[in-house]
Design a protein around this motif. Sequence first.
Motif, PDB file in Angstrom:
ATOM      1  N   UNK A 186       0.920   2.846  -3.469  1.00  0.00           N
ATOM      2  CA  UNK A 186      -0.140   3.741  -3.941  1.00  0.00           C
ATOM      3  C   UNK A 186      -0.057   3.893  -5.459  1.00  0.00           C
ATOM      4  N   UNK A 187       1.152   4.116  -5.976  1.00  0.00           N
ATOM      5  CA  UNK A 187       1.320   4.278  -7.421  1.00  0.00           C
ATOM      6  C   UNK A 187       0.950   3.003  -8.180  1.00  0.00           C
ATOM      7  N   UNK A 188       1.285   1.855  -7.616  1.00  0.00           N
ATOM      8  CA  UNK A 188       0.970   0.583  -8.279  1.00  0.00           C
ATOM      9  C   UNK A 188      -0.535   0.310  -8.285  1.00  0.00           C
ATOM     10  N   UNK A 189      -1.245   0.768  -7.272  1.00  0.00           N
ATOM     11  CA  UNK A 189      -2.684   0.512  -7.160  1.00  0.00           C
ATOM     12  C   UNK A 189      -3.524   1.494  -7.975  1.00  0.00           C
ATOM     13  N   UNK A 224      -0.215  11.015   5.953  1.00  0.00           N
ATOM     14  CA  UNK A 224      -1.442  11.696   5.511  1.00  0.00           C
ATOM     15  C   UNK A 224      -1.320  12.178   4.070  1.00  0.00           C
ATOM     16  N   UNK A 225      -0.144  12.667   3.678  1.00  0.00           N
ATOM     17  CA  UNK A 225       0.046  13.118   2.302  1.00  0.00           C
ATOM     18  C   UNK A 225      -0.159  11.995   1.309  1.00  0.00           C
ATOM     19  N   UNK A 226       0.412  10.843   1.599  1.00  0.00           N
ATOM     20  CA  UNK A 226       0.264   9.687   0.716  1.00  0.00           C
ATOM     21  C   UNK A 226      -1.179   9.190   0.700  1.00  0.00           C
ATOM     22  N   UNK A 227      -1.819   9.181   1.853  1.00  0.00           N
ATOM     23  CA  UNK A 227      -3.209   8.705   1.934  1.00  0.00           C
ATOM     24  C   UNK A 227      -4.150   9.592   1.124  1.00  0.00           C
TER      25      UNK A 227
END
Length: 143
Positions: free
Chosen positions: A42-45, A99-102
Amino acid sequence: MPYDPTNLMIAADDAEALGWLVFDSSTHARSKSPAAERLADKLMAAQIMPAAAVPADVVRLGAAVTYRELPAGVRRTLRVVTPLHADANEGRVSVLSPIGCALLGQGVGAVVDVELPTGATLSIRLEGIDHAPATDGAAASVA
């Protein structure tokens, strides 16, 4: 600047705090846990930008998020926090959870697919974001 659903945005201070969660502190190497891998991806995107430049309708660490499950229509609210402050009974979910990451970096109106630990996929639509600090002391900090 309004939220653009094609552009995942994460505030630089959130990215810095979350970066520590993707590394194993004992080996100083990238963690291989599925949760840490998901967050690292997620951080890389994401486009990392100054906090002041992130639109108010984008989920940041510490935000309370209201969403609706699709197609059932069940409406829920939770706060996205670091693992240290997570407490499902209090409505605080870890950014390392599926869900938190999404939700992190998504904006109001976005439809997000969340891969659950059971292997099922849950589709949700973000309906509201509240960046007011938690009143119970559940800060967004990692420490």
